[in-house]
Design a protein around this motif. Sequence first.
Motif, PDB file in Angstrom:
ATOM      1  N   LYS A  94      23.608  11.427 -16.263  1.00 15.37           N
ATOM      2  CA  LYS A  94      23.628  11.567 -17.731  1.00 15.37           C
ATOM      3  C   LYS A  94      24.962  11.099 -18.294  1.00 15.37           C
ATOM      4  CE  LYS A  94      20.273  15.322 -18.268  1.00 15.37           C
ATOM      5  NZ  LYS A  94      20.071  16.746 -18.636  1.00 15.37           N
ATOM      6  N   LEU A  95      26.036  11.416 -17.585  1.00 14.99           N
ATOM      7  CA  LEU A  95      27.363  11.004 -18.038  1.00 14.99           C
ATOM      8  C   LEU A  95      27.474   9.484 -18.089  1.00 14.99           C
ATOM      9  CD1 LEU A  95      30.150  12.200 -18.805  1.00 14.99           C
ATOM     10  CD2 LEU A  95      30.818  11.937 -16.409  1.00 14.99           C
ATOM     11  N   LEU A  96      26.784   8.816 -17.156  1.00 11.12           N
ATOM     12  CA  LEU A  96      26.776   7.350 -17.125  1.00 11.12           C
ATOM     13  C   LEU A  96      25.713   6.759 -18.048  1.00 11.12           C
ATOM     14  CD1 LEU A  96      27.128   6.898 -13.260  1.00 11.12           C
ATOM     15  CD2 LEU A  96      28.884   6.377 -14.966  1.00 11.12           C
ATOM     16  N   GLY A  97      24.834   7.607 -18.596  1.00 14.17           N
ATOM     17  CA  GLY A  97      23.809   7.141 -19.518  1.00 14.17           C
ATOM     18  C   GLY A  97      22.643   6.438 -18.852  1.00 14.17           C
ATOM     19  N   ILE A  98      22.395   6.747 -17.578  1.00 13.98           N
ATOM     20  CA  ILE A  98      21.311   6.051 -16.854  1.00 13.98           C
ATOM     21  C   ILE A  98      20.280   7.035 -16.293  1.00 13.98           C
ATOM     22  CG2 ILE A  98      22.722   4.045 -16.242  1.00 13.98           C
ATOM     23  CD1 ILE A  98      23.133   5.320 -13.474  1.00 13.98           C
ATOM     24  N   ASP A  99      20.297   8.283 -16.745  1.00 12.99           N
ATOM     25  CA  ASP A  99      19.409   9.291 -16.183  1.00 12.99           C
ATOM     26  C   ASP A  99      17.933   9.015 -16.480  1.00 12.99           C
ATOM     27  OD1 ASP A  99      20.552   9.988 -18.838  1.00 12.99           O
ATOM     28  OD2 ASP A  99      19.031  11.574 -18.786  1.00 12.99           O
ATOM     29  N   LYS A 100      17.631   8.198 -17.502  1.00 18.19           N
ATOM     30  CA  LYS A 100      16.241   7.880 -17.842  1.00 18.19           C
ATOM     31  C   LYS A 100      15.766   6.579 -17.195  1.00 18.19           C
ATOM     32  CE  LYS A 100      16.079  11.367 -20.718  1.00 18.19           C
ATOM     33  NZ  LYS A 100      15.325  12.603 -20.378  1.00 18.19           N
ATOM     34  N   GLN A 101      16.628   5.918 -16.463  1.00 14.84           N
ATOM     35  CA  GLN A 101      16.294   4.601 -15.931  1.00 14.84           C
ATOM     36  C   GLN A 101      15.716   4.636 -14.515  1.00 14.84           C
ATOM     37  OE1 GLN A 101      19.309   1.572 -16.518  1.00 14.84           O
ATOM     38  NE2 GLN A 101      20.163   2.661 -18.277  1.00 14.84           N
ATOM     39  N   MET A 102      15.644   5.800 -13.912  1.00 11.36           N
ATOM     40  CA  MET A 102      15.082   5.913 -12.566  1.00 11.36           C
ATOM     41  C   MET A 102      14.504   7.319 -12.369  1.00 11.36           C
ATOM     42  SD  MET A 102      18.590   6.378 -12.504  1.00 11.36           S
ATOM     43  CE  MET A 102      19.383   4.977 -11.746  1.00 11.36           C
ATOM     44  N   THR A 103      13.704   7.460 -11.316  1.00  7.04           N
ATOM     45  CA  THR A 103      13.163   8.774 -10.952  1.00  7.04           C
ATOM     46  C   THR A 103      14.134   9.430  -9.984  1.00  7.04           C
ATOM     47  OG1 THR A 103      10.883   8.020 -11.210  1.00  7.04           O
ATOM     48  CG2 THR A 103      11.225   9.986  -9.875  1.00  7.04           C
ATOM     49  N   ARG A 113       0.826  -1.206   0.000  1.00 10.37           N
ATOM     50  CA  ARG A 113       0.000   0.000   0.000  1.00 10.37           C
ATOM     51  C   ARG A 113       0.859   1.255   0.000  1.00 10.37           C
ATOM     52  NH1 ARG A 113      -1.599   3.256   3.933  1.00 10.37           N
ATOM     53  NH2 ARG A 113      -0.906   1.871   5.596  1.00 10.37           N
ATOM     54  N   VAL A 114       1.893   1.271   0.850  1.00  3.38           N
ATOM     55  CA  VAL A 114       2.763   2.441   0.944  1.00  3.38           C
ATOM     56  C   VAL A 114       3.507   2.663  -0.372  1.00  3.38           C
ATOM     57  CG1 VAL A 114       4.821   3.359   2.059  1.00  3.38           C
ATOM     58  CG2 VAL A 114       3.008   2.361   3.442  1.00  3.38           C
ATOM     59  N   LEU A 115       4.040   1.590  -0.950  1.00  3.57           N
ATOM     60  CA  LEU A 115       4.782   1.726  -2.204  1.00  3.57           C
ATOM     61  C   LEU A 115       3.865   2.178  -3.340  1.00  3.57           C
ATOM     62  CD1 LEU A 115       7.152  -1.387  -2.091  1.00  3.57           C
ATOM     63  CD2 LEU A 115       7.704   0.996  -1.584  1.00  3.57           C
ATOM     64  N   THR A 116       2.651   1.658  -3.351  1.00  2.85           N
ATOM     65  CA  THR A 116       1.693   2.076  -4.379  1.00  2.85           C
ATOM     66  C   THR A 116       1.347   3.549  -4.221  1.00  2.85           C
ATOM     67  OG1 THR A 116       0.753  -0.151  -4.468  1.00  2.85           O
ATOM     68  CG2 THR A 116      -0.584   1.634  -5.367  1.00  2.85           C
ATOM     69  N   GLN A 117       1.191   3.981  -2.969  1.00  2.00           N
ATOM     70  CA  GLN A 117       0.902   5.397  -2.724  1.00  2.00           C
ATOM     71  C   GLN A 117       2.078   6.273  -3.140  1.00  2.00           C
ATOM     72  OE1 GLN A 117      -2.158   6.502  -1.570  1.00  2.00           O
ATOM     73  NE2 GLN A 117      -1.355   8.484  -2.191  1.00  2.00           N
ATOM     74  N   MET A 118       3.298   5.832  -2.866  1.00  2.00           N
ATOM     75  CA  MET A 118       4.486   6.584  -3.275  1.00  2.00           C
ATOM     76  C   MET A 118       4.565   6.668  -4.798  1.00  2.00           C
ATOM     77  SD  MET A 118       7.605   5.537  -0.719  1.00  2.00           S
ATOM     78  CE  MET A 118       8.636   6.853  -1.381  1.00  2.00           C
ATOM     79  N   GLN A 119       4.298   5.558  -5.456  1.00  2.00           N
ATOM     80  CA  GLN A 119       4.310   5.548  -6.920  1.00  2.00           C
ATOM     81  C   GLN A 119       3.326   6.579  -7.471  1.00  2.00           C
ATOM     82  OE1 GLN A 119       3.311   1.769  -8.663  1.00  2.00           O
ATOM     83  NE2 GLN A 119       3.279   2.578 -10.744  1.00  2.00           N
ATOM     84  N   HIS A 120       2.152   6.633  -6.868  1.00  2.00           N
ATOM     85  CA  HIS A 120       1.121   7.581  -7.318  1.00  2.00           C
ATOM     86  C   HIS A 120       1.525   9.015  -6.998  1.00  2.00           C
ATOM     87  CE1 HIS A 120      -2.586   9.976  -6.676  1.00  2.00           C
ATOM     88  NE2 HIS A 120      -2.973   9.377  -7.794  1.00  2.00           N
ATOM     89  N   ASP A 121       1.971   9.266  -5.765  1.00  2.00           N
ATOM     90  CA  ASP A 121       2.297  10.632  -5.346  1.00  2.00           C
ATOM     91  C   ASP A 121       3.470  11.208  -6.123  1.00  2.00           C
ATOM     92  OD1 ASP A 121       0.276  10.542  -3.505  1.00  2.00           O
ATOM     93  OD2 ASP A 121       1.560  10.101  -1.788  1.00  2.00           O
ATOM     94  N   ARG A 136       4.467  10.233  -9.122  1.00  2.00           N
ATOM     95  CA  ARG A 136       4.241  10.117 -10.574  1.00  2.00           C
ATOM     96  C   ARG A 136       5.259   9.179 -11.230  1.00  2.00           C
ATOM     97  NH1 ARG A 136       3.896  16.574 -10.843  1.00  2.00           N
ATOM     98  NH2 ARG A 136       6.116  16.259 -10.861  1.00  2.00           N
ATOM     99  N   MET A 137       5.454   8.025 -10.608  1.00  2.00           N
ATOM    100  CA  MET A 137       6.403   7.043 -11.111  1.00  2.00           C
ATOM    101  C   MET A 137       5.688   5.971 -11.940  1.00  2.00           C
ATOM    102  SD  MET A 137       8.778   6.570  -7.694  1.00  2.00           S
ATOM    103  CE  MET A 137       9.843   5.368  -8.516  1.00  2.00           C
ATOM    104  N   ASN A 138       6.454   5.295 -12.796  1.00  2.00           N
ATOM    105  CA  ASN A 138       5.900   4.220 -13.619  1.00  2.00           C
ATOM    106  C   ASN A 138       5.994   2.863 -12.938  1.00  2.00           C
ATOM    107  OD1 ASN A 138       5.325   5.994 -15.764  1.00  2.00           O
ATOM    108  ND2 ASN A 138       7.441   5.854 -16.502  1.00  2.00           N
ATOM    109  N   VAL A 139       6.855   2.744 -11.925  1.00  2.00           N
ATOM    110  CA  VAL A 139       7.053   1.472 -11.230  1.00  2.00           C
ATOM    111  C   VAL A 139       7.029   1.714  -9.726  1.00  2.00           C
ATOM    112  CG1 VAL A 139       8.399   0.422 -13.094  1.00  2.00           C
ATOM    113  CG2 VAL A 139       9.570   1.748 -11.317  1.00  2.00           C
ATOM    114  N   LEU A 140       6.890   0.643  -8.960  1.00  2.00           N
ATOM    115  CA  LEU A 140       6.933   0.755  -7.506  1.00  2.00           C
ATOM    116  C   LEU A 140       8.362   1.055  -7.050  1.00  2.00           C
ATOM    117  CD1 LEU A 140       4.729  -2.280  -6.357  1.00  2.00           C
ATOM    118  CD2 LEU A 140       4.080   0.117  -6.374  1.00  2.00           C
TER     119      LEU A 140
END
Length: 603
Positions: free
Chosen positions: A479-488, A375-383, A385-389
Amino acid sequence: MTKFDYRKALEEIPHRPGVYQYWDAQGALIYIGKAKDLRNRVSSYFVKNSQLNGKTRVLVRRINRITFTIVDTEIDAWLLENSLIKKHQPRYNVMLKDDKTYPWIVIKNERFPRIFPTRKMIKDGSRYFGPYASVGMMHAIMDTIRELYPLRTCNLALTPENINKGKFKVCLEYQIGNCKGPCEGYQSEADYEKNLEDIRDILNGKIGVVIRRLKGQLDAAVAELNFEYAHQLKNKLDLLGRYQSKSTVVTSSITNVDVFSIASEQNYAFVNYLKVMNGVIIQTQTVEMKKRLDESDEELLNLAIPEIRSRFGSTSREIIVPFDIDIEASELRFTVPKLGEKKKLLELSQKNVFYFKKERLNQYEKLNPELRTERVLTQMQHDLRMNVLPRHIECFDNSNFQGKYPVSAIVVFRDAKPCKKDYRHFNVKTVEGPNDFATMEEAVHRRYRRLLDEGQSLPQLIVIDGGKGQLSAALKSLKLLGIDKQMTVIGIAKRLEEIYYPGDQYPLYLDKKSETLKIIQHLRDEAHRFGITFHRNQRSRKTFQTELENIPGIGKTSAEKLLKQFKSVKKIRAATPEQLRDILTEKQVQSVTTYFSEATSAD
């Protein structure tokens, strides 16, 4: 098996109010719904690219036949839907979980009627009041009635013939004053009926009517100098006044009104019901609903209202609700109050439903702690604006002392809980002076360069303790590591607890009481605690090393050996030459001894 042709089925469905039923290939009824316009509502399930949730898409795939019932008005459809759901209990319909039998107070259809609580309703002409969701409330009402009015409790057949023949004798209840002895003709039926009139008004919530009636009788008794009877009436008025003070919550001008409010979670919803008569709440209940198709609060309340009103036999024409209900019914009036006494009633209902929800979820989570995590993780995802838990979260914090001894710390939360074995700290290597942004840039780069090199999983959420500057520095390394789009990636500023997103000019403000903000604050505080502890140890160790390195012949390596052995400069100062020789050469021992001797003399 022939594929279901929904287009052909839709051609037969009219643009009329009614109830539709979905059946699967095995002939099982799987869903019942109501509609103001049957064809429009049913066709909405089959529109391509519609915003149907996953559970509803599963339902649609199982539909093999559609039947419908036309009614005259939408309110008829509303009531018919409720009765059909109760009868058939389709798999994909929301069901009210609370299905127990509630007690009633009955006035029996007999001479000198008995009044008692019962859970069984018998259609024999008796008058039933309730049901009472709270057994405690029901007993409180019964106790008040018994204290006010002497009533018989026996089940004797008090016919005129039996009484005249003297078949019965008074019992102990008569001796102690709880009954006036109608069994021996000591109380007339007319006198007994006067008491029943008051009792019916009390059970209907018309306490003010009873009080006015008793006051009139009291004035008459005083005028007739019947002070003993006047004293009895005065005691009854006092008792009713105390009972009314506990019951009345609004002005008596609000009469025969139903109040509903709702609070929902991902899989459950809770609906509170208050029944108000003459300013008195005479019934209250909160029911739990298990969601089946991610229904909205509006849909759930639409289902709950007719079910609860049917259960409690409500005939109220006005229903107070927290938002507009899409039901057109001339015989009902839905009110969404903005202020005044009706608004207070709605707020009282909302307090009850939120308290009930909190307590019930706490019970569930104690039995199954994983429920709270989800429940907490789902609420965090919603609050956020994430695509994953956000099962794996990391938070960074920097510490330095006037630009010296800069360190950075990272803490790790897994499933919203600290995972201390994964905490890490960094001695900053490439930054000179008080440059918090460059320190953050180095720490973030070193952390995720190592995770990538070792093939470890990346977090779903990164929290940066700081505002836009620190957030930009962290994003530069990602961005330098090329992973800036892989997490929030977010930053949290301390002043107003603003949440910043990369490239977003305006911050996000979370509710101060939200669990999402509390977890982010916990992350931030834990990172600060871990970082500052490491920073103090480093500063203390390096300060001591600096003093020891001032001693001629003692370098960095020797200073570290001394501190490792003696733990502090004070203990090194007090050490004997023999203890120092275990670590240092003879020449170094002489140098240390001389240095501390001169320091002591100078003091």
